[in-house]
Design an enzyme around this catalytic site. Structure first.
Site, PDB file in Angstrom:
ATOM      1  N   ASP A 202       0.872  -1.172   0.000  1.00 45.22           N
ATOM      2  CA  ASP A 202       0.000   0.000   0.000  1.00 45.22           C
ATOM      3  C   ASP A 202       0.915   1.229   0.000  1.00 45.22           C
ATOM      4  OD1 ASP A 202      -1.653   2.178   0.618  1.00 45.22           O
ATOM      5  OD2 ASP A 202      -3.032   0.942   1.776  1.00 45.22           O
ATOM      6  N   LYS A 228      -4.047  12.179  -1.787  1.00 42.30           N
ATOM      7  CA  LYS A 228      -3.137  12.700  -0.762  1.00 42.30           C
ATOM      8  C   LYS A 228      -2.066  13.562  -1.447  1.00 42.30           C
ATOM      9  CE  LYS A 228      -3.931   8.479   1.942  1.00 42.30           C
ATOM     10  NZ  LYS A 228      -4.655   9.006   3.104  1.00 42.30           N
ATOM     11  N   ARG A 376      -0.999  14.156  13.937  1.00 40.72           N
ATOM     12  CA  ARG A 376      -0.207  13.895  12.731  1.00 40.72           C
ATOM     13  C   ARG A 376      -0.087  15.188  11.920  1.00 40.72           C
ATOM     14  NH1 ARG A 376      -2.274   9.470   8.461  1.00 40.72           N
ATOM     15  NH2 ARG A 376      -3.726  11.175   8.158  1.00 40.72           N
TER      16      ARG A 376
HETATM   17  C1  LIG Z   1      -2.715   3.680   3.779  1.00 41.41           C
HETATM   18  C2  LIG Z   1      -4.118   3.842   3.292  1.00 41.41           C
HETATM   19  N1  LIG Z   1      -4.698   2.851   2.600  1.00 41.41           N
HETATM   20  C3  LIG Z   1      -5.982   2.953   2.163  1.00 41.41           C
HETATM   21  C4  LIG Z   1      -6.735   4.071   2.433  1.00 41.41           C
HETATM   22  C5  LIG Z   1      -8.203   4.123   2.090  1.00 41.41           C
HETATM   23  O1  LIG Z   1      -8.469   4.221   0.791  1.00 41.41           O
HETATM   24  P1  LIG Z   1      -9.954   4.382   0.222  1.00 41.41           P
HETATM   25  O2  LIG Z   1     -10.838   4.931   1.286  1.00 41.41           O
HETATM   26  O3  LIG Z   1      -9.760   5.384  -0.884  1.00 41.41           O
HETATM   27  O4  LIG Z   1     -10.372   3.060  -0.263  1.00 41.41           O
HETATM   28  C6  LIG Z   1      -6.158   5.146   3.124  1.00 41.41           C
HETATM   29  C7  LIG Z   1      -6.957   6.360   3.386  1.00 41.41           C
HETATM   30  O5  LIG Z   1      -6.575   7.291   4.040  1.00 41.41           O
HETATM   31  C8  LIG Z   1      -4.824   5.011   3.575  1.00 41.41           C
HETATM   32  O6  LIG Z   1      -4.251   5.995   4.282  1.00 41.41           O
END
Ligand SMILES: Cc1ncc(COP(=O)(O)O)c(C=O)c1O
Length: 402
Positions: A202, A228, A376
């Site tokens: 991720d 982001k 944060r």
């Molecule tokens: C590390 C990480 N993965 C996944 C997500 C969530 O993604 P989504 O809500 O667009 O599916 C976030 C959201 O802040 C995140 O920080």
């Protein structure tokens, strides 16, 4: 030199100092530390969206699909080249990070039959953990949880300790959402491969702020957000990466018409596209894809080397201020001190973090709070100044009674 004078000197010498002018700054007094959650709106995006709305949608109507149809791959290629260290034809922009994560994790598990274990860490982002739990529950698999140091994040030795011939998939975040620690993507991927497993990363908190080398690092699969550091806008579609060498061998779990070969033939049976388009599902959000394209173009133009250099300088200055102003009244640093090991946000712990975070917002300083005790500070290199960091952390020290 006082802390404030240091901020002024750093801003004066900052080669990216003028980049903030490329973004909408409605309130110049607002100190915004949430570019790692929702990046600011690029001025070019506002212009591009009104063009797309008026001309491509308003005037050209359905004829625009002739070029819209390729947006998931063309924007994907732009992200691949400018921020992911990936090759053309390896990245798609579509759907949400959560949905993409589910689809790639599912495909990876199907490719490793007879291996009943998924490895991830207890501090991984909630959606990743929940999807892993859901996949394990529906397939009768086990999750093997890594409990790493919460500040430094999972190290290769933590991963090695839980790997074995029963592991199908290792999945971690490249930059930890809470502490900002950077994981060793290449080292951990190599360990997963030695055990015969696949690795899924991720990249939500790295792409656009921290260099990512998916090809050189041997990564198999990756996903991440565009809203982001890539400034794609609220709810903008996410990207997914499938290494070229895996594309023929992985079977996507959803067979939608957008991954059908010659989709407008409306064929009787499903015959998948080859390559990365096999991971498409249904009609993508065209307006949001155009916004992502502009956001990524800005990052590409500024250049990731310059962005990383500024990010390191911003976080180093924030750590300095933490030590000077915040450690004495009882704050603690929850982010690695070694700049090579941290991404672009700094997490600061305090027992009254939730209350202090609310008070900061009341004073025009917007960070975010992460349970149970962390504030944060996202330091988005194209839009955050050293003066912002000085102001934000000075106000926090005042609020804590320092
Ligand atoms: C590390 C990480 N993965 C996944 C997500 C969530 O993604 P989504 O809500 O667009 O599916 C976030 C959201 O802040 C995140 O920080």
């Amino acid at each position: 030199m006082s802390a404030r004078e240091r901020a002024e000197a750093l801003d004066a010498a900052d080669p990216l100092g003028r980049w903030r002018d490329r973004f909408v700054v409605a309130d110049p007094e607002l100190v915004y530390f949430d570019g790692n959650s929702l990046g600011r709106l690029p001025i070019a995006t506002r212009d591009r969206l009104s063009r797309v709305i008026d001309q491509e949608w308003g005037a050209d109507l359905i004829r625009s699909w002739e070029h819209w149809i390729d947006l998931p791959t063309t924007v994907g290629d732009r992200i691949a080249a400018s921020v992911l260290g990936a090759r053309p034809g390896e990245v798609l922009v579509t759907d949400s990070t959560t949905v993409n994560f589910y689809r790639l994790a599912s495909a990876a598990l199907d490719a490793r039959p007879g291996r009943p274990v998924i490895v991830t860490d207890v501090d991984n982002f909630p959606t990743d953990r929940y999807v892993v739990e859901g996949l394990a529950a529906s397939r009768g698999l086990d999750v093997r949880w890594i409990r790493a140091d919460p500040v430094e994040g999972p190290q290769p030795e933590d991963v090695a300790a839980v790997l074995g011939p029963d592991v199908a998939l290792v999945t971690l975040s490249h930059v930890a959402y809470r502490s900002g620690a950077i994981a060793d993507l290449a080292g951990i991927t190599a360990l997963a491969h030695d055990a015969g497993a696949l690795a899924l990363w991720d990249l939500s908190h790295s792409a656009g702020a921290v260099p990512v080398e998916l090809e050189a690092g041997g990564a198999d699969l990756a996903v991440g957000c565009t809203y982001k550091y890539l400034n794609g806008g609220p709810g903008a579609p996410a990207y997914l990466y499938v290494r070229t060498e895996h594309q023929a061998g992985l079977r996507p779990p959803i067979w939608g018409w957008w991954s059908q070969r010659e989709m407008f033939e409306m064929g009787e049976r499903y015959e998948p596209e080859t390559g990365i388009r096999a991971f498409l599902v249904g009609t993508p959000g065209v307006l949001a894809l155009n916004a992502v394209d502009e956001g990524v173009a800005l990052v590409a133009e500024a250049g990731l080397d310059a962005i990383r250099a500024k990010s390191v300088a911003l976080t180093a200055y924030a750590v300095e201020l933490h030590d000077e102003l915040l450690a004495p009244p009882g704050f603690s640093l929850v982010t690695p001190r070694d700049p090579r090991r941290r991404g672009s946000h700094v997490a600061i712990g305090h027992p009254r973090a939730a209350e202090l975070c609310r008070a900061l917002v009341g004073r025009g300083v917007v960070p975010d709070y992460r349970r149970p005790n962390v504030i944060r500070f996202g330091l988005s290199p194209l839009t955050t100044s050293f003066h912002d960091v000085w102001r934000g952390l000075t106000v926090l020290a005042e609020l804590a009674g320092a």
